[in-house]
Design an enzyme around this catalytic site. Structure first.
Site, mmCIF file in Angstrom:
data_model
loop_
_atom_site.group_PDB
_atom_site.id
_atom_site.type_symbol
_atom_site.label_atom_id
_atom_site.label_comp_id
_atom_site.label_asym_id
_atom_site.label_seq_id
_atom_site.Cartn_x
_atom_site.Cartn_y
_atom_site.Cartn_z
ATOM 1 C CG ASP A 1 37.907 -76.178 -104.494
ATOM 2 O OD1 ASP A 1 37.991 -77.615 -103.977
ATOM 3 O OD2 ASP A 1 38.270 -75.774 -105.479
ATOM 4 C CG ASN B 1 40.389 -73.597 -109.692
ATOM 5 O OD1 ASN B 1 41.584 -73.491 -109.245
ATOM 6 N ND2 ASN B 1 39.568 -74.271 -108.799
ATOM 7 C CB CYS C 1 45.548 -77.694 -101.424
ATOM 8 S SG CYS C 1 45.276 -75.974 -101.385
HETATM 9 C C1 UD1 Z 1 40.690 -79.129 -109.310
HETATM 10 C C2 UD1 Z 1 40.762 -77.721 -108.538
HETATM 11 C C3 UD1 Z 1 40.423 -77.997 -107.075
HETATM 12 C C4 UD1 Z 1 39.237 -78.661 -106.747
HETATM 13 C C5 UD1 Z 1 39.130 -80.052 -107.661
HETATM 14 C C6 UD1 Z 1 37.915 -80.739 -107.647
HETATM 15 C C7 UD1 Z 1 42.125 -76.553 -110.025
HETATM 16 C C8 UD1 Z 1 43.679 -75.982 -110.058
HETATM 17 N N1 UD1 Z 1 42.067 -77.224 -108.952
HETATM 18 O O1 UD1 Z 1 41.786 -79.863 -108.808
HETATM 19 O O2 UD1 Z 1 40.586 -76.987 -106.470
HETATM 20 O O3 UD1 Z 1 39.101 -79.050 -105.611
HETATM 21 O O4 UD1 Z 1 39.309 -79.696 -109.081
HETATM 22 O O5 UD1 Z 1 36.747 -79.872 -107.971
HETATM 23 O O6 UD1 Z 1 41.334 -76.403 -110.791
HETATM 24 N N2 UD1 Z 1 42.051 -88.296 -109.704
HETATM 25 C C9 UD1 Z 1 42.593 -89.414 -109.898
HETATM 26 N N3 UD1 Z 1 43.513 -89.278 -111.017
HETATM 27 C C10 UD1 Z 1 43.911 -88.282 -111.738
HETATM 28 C C11 UD1 Z 1 43.091 -87.046 -111.359
HETATM 29 C C12 UD1 Z 1 42.397 -87.035 -110.419
HETATM 30 O O7 UD1 Z 1 42.348 -90.347 -109.423
HETATM 31 O O8 UD1 Z 1 44.770 -88.350 -112.650
HETATM 32 C C13 UD1 Z 1 40.998 -88.161 -108.580
HETATM 33 C C14 UD1 Z 1 41.599 -87.151 -107.709
HETATM 34 O O9 UD1 Z 1 42.398 -87.956 -106.683
HETATM 35 C C15 UD1 Z 1 40.188 -86.718 -106.746
HETATM 36 C C16 UD1 Z 1 39.220 -86.761 -107.958
HETATM 37 O O10 UD1 Z 1 40.056 -87.409 -109.258
HETATM 38 O O11 UD1 Z 1 39.537 -87.611 -105.890
HETATM 39 C C17 UD1 Z 1 39.031 -85.067 -108.613
HETATM 40 O O12 UD1 Z 1 40.245 -84.725 -108.778
HETATM 41 P P1 UD1 Z 1 40.390 -83.396 -109.909
HETATM 42 O O13 UD1 Z 1 38.986 -83.070 -110.391
HETATM 43 O O14 UD1 Z 1 41.323 -83.934 -110.970
HETATM 44 O O15 UD1 Z 1 41.055 -82.445 -109.265
HETATM 45 P P2 UD1 Z 1 42.047 -81.210 -109.760
HETATM 46 O O16 UD1 Z 1 41.836 -81.139 -110.980
HETATM 47 O O17 UD1 Z 1 43.381 -81.786 -109.102
#
Ligand code: UD1
Length: 436
Positions: A314, A25, A119
């Protein structure tokens, strides 16, 4: 089309020493960040995994010159980037392709990017990313502006802004940071994510000449600069999740493993839980030794996933495997993702006794897993099933193993070096799927 499975003849203790690779990541964020730089640079400790290969191809498709110096070292020259568009099918193969939005918006004031893949654990919105871009003056950042799966952003100029996130998001924090590096003025990100890879992306950008303060705390301040000089060798941090997966694999096989090239403080959420359960987890400067005193019992515990420094989502599936082989009933509460228990029916095929209620899994201890043919429903779920199969006496198959290879470098040779019997077996189509 050829698909492949991992065939594991389990029931053997893992013993020996294993080295952790660079963080998936972190490197995915850093590769996107490199697209903002105005000079050549070298990246070391790059993991040899399929998500990185896809991201490298995406960066090349923008015009960046990327040479592989050796299997873990990339020489990157982003000066030849000639487009702000990344709308081809590669974009939807990985989640982290969304970082190109922030990077290209920062570089060109424009970005035209297909929605990302990755995923599937329920809804994965990008509204917070778009909100940050909109606050920085970008047009096209309303969810309703997304046109046939393409996000078209433009800002003239891109301006620093105060950005408050009502949910802690790793991706939105990194994306806002990327765009802000070259925006006019100062950006403040409030309620920022604090994961180790956020700090690594910020350290990389600062080494290139960016002005980012506070990464790793919940407020990050970025003062935009017109130029990022490059001309630097940067080494990616070790992978927290790969390290945690091998800690679980060692534990569930009753093994004795020294895991090196990791940062023990990043592992503390898992180490603390494992110690609570009865495992011996000894921290070195950049290593962890994990084993179990003969005759000690392992007890269940309760775990809640949360943004860093909380327990990493994760590592949730791998930890459920750990709870399965503990005495008593353990609880796993998934706080981050809406739907991250899809792998549990697969684990139940291996004898797990788990009941899921919405975001809770109640895990009743069993004495052993039984071998089975199971499906890697996603990357970390696949890794958890590998751990269970290593503990189960007999032959198991984990199908759709390409999902595991997205994030685990050379998993077969690494596990074999610890004494595991694991091999990669190909099957031609779903008709030959060992699970069918
Ligand atoms: C990243 C990681 C993933 C990990 C996650 C949480 C990478 C490539 N992936 O994913 O492996 O599981 O962090 O540690 O680094 N959310 C919203 N709106 C948004 C963005 C997120 O509501 O615009 C919510 C998501 O639905 C989720 C939460 O915020 O419930 C956390 O998501 P986020 O931290 O953004 O995950 P990723 O960055 O996609």
């Amino acid at each position: 089309m050829k698909n492949y499975a991992y065939k594991i003849n389990g029931g053997k203790k893992l013993v020996g020493e294993i080295e952790i690779s660079g963080s998936k990541n972190a490197v995915l964020g850093i590769l996107a960040a490199a697209m903002l730089v105005d000079g050549p640079l070298t990246l070391e400790n790059v993991p040899d995994i399929s998500d990185v290969r896809v991201m490298v191809e995406l960066c090349r498709s923008l015009g960046a010159e990327i040479e592989m110096v050796d299997v873990h070292t990339l020489r990157i020259d982003p000066r030849s980037i000639c487009t702000y568009k990344a709308a081809g099918p590669l974009v939807s193969q990985i989640r982290a392709s969304y970082y190109l939005m922030g990077a290209l918006l920062g570089r060109f004031g424009k970005a035209s990017i297909r929605l990302p893949g990755g995923c599937n654990f329920g809804d994965r919105p990008i509204d917070l990313h778009l909100k940050a871009f909109q606050l920085m003056g970008a047009k096209g950042a309303r969810p309703s502006d997304i046109d046939a799966g393409i996000v078209n952003l433009s800002a003239n100029p891109l301006r620093g802004a105060k950005i408050y996130f009502d949910i802690v998001s790793v991706g939105a924090t990194i994306n806002a940071m990327l765009a802000a590096c070259k925006a006019e003025g100062t950006t403040e990100i409030i309620n920022a994510a604090k994961e180790p890879h956020i700090v690594d992306v910020a350290n990389f950008l600062n080494a290139m000449g960016a002005r980012i303060k506070g990464a790793g705390t919940d407020t990050i301040k970025i003062t935009g600069v017109p130029f990022l000089k490059g001309d630097f060798v940067y080494s990616v941090i070790p992978d927290q999740i790969e390290a945690g997966t091998y800690m679980v694999a060692a534990a569930v096989t009753g093994g004795d493993v020294m895991i090196t090239n990791l940062i023990p403080t990043h592992m503390e959420p898992l180490s603390a839980k494992m110690r609570e359960m009865g495992y011996i987890v000894e921290d070195g400067d950049d290593s962890i030794h994990i084993y179990r005193e003969p005759g000690t019992d392992i007890y269940a515990t309760n775990v809640k996933t949360a943004p860093y420094p909380g327990f990493p989502t994760d590592l949730q599936p791998q930890t459920v495997v750990l709870l399965c082989l503990a005495e008593g009933m353990g609880r796993m509460h998934e706080n981050v993702w809406q739907n991250r228990f899809q792998y549990i029916p697969e684990l139940q095929k291996m004898g797990a006794n788990i009941n899921v209620f919405e975001r809770h899994a109640l895990v009743n201890g069993i004495t052993r897993f039984k071998p089975a043919t199971v499906l890697a429903t996603d990357l970390r779920a696949g890794a958890a099933l590998v751990c269970a199969a290593l503990a189960a006496e007999g032959t198991s198959y984990i199908t759709h193993a390409a999902r595991i290879d997205r994030g685990y470098e050379h998993i077969v040779s690494k596990l074999r070096s610890l004494g595991a019997e694991i091999e990669r077996v190909e099957y031609d189509s779903i008709m030959d799927d060992p699970e069918a």
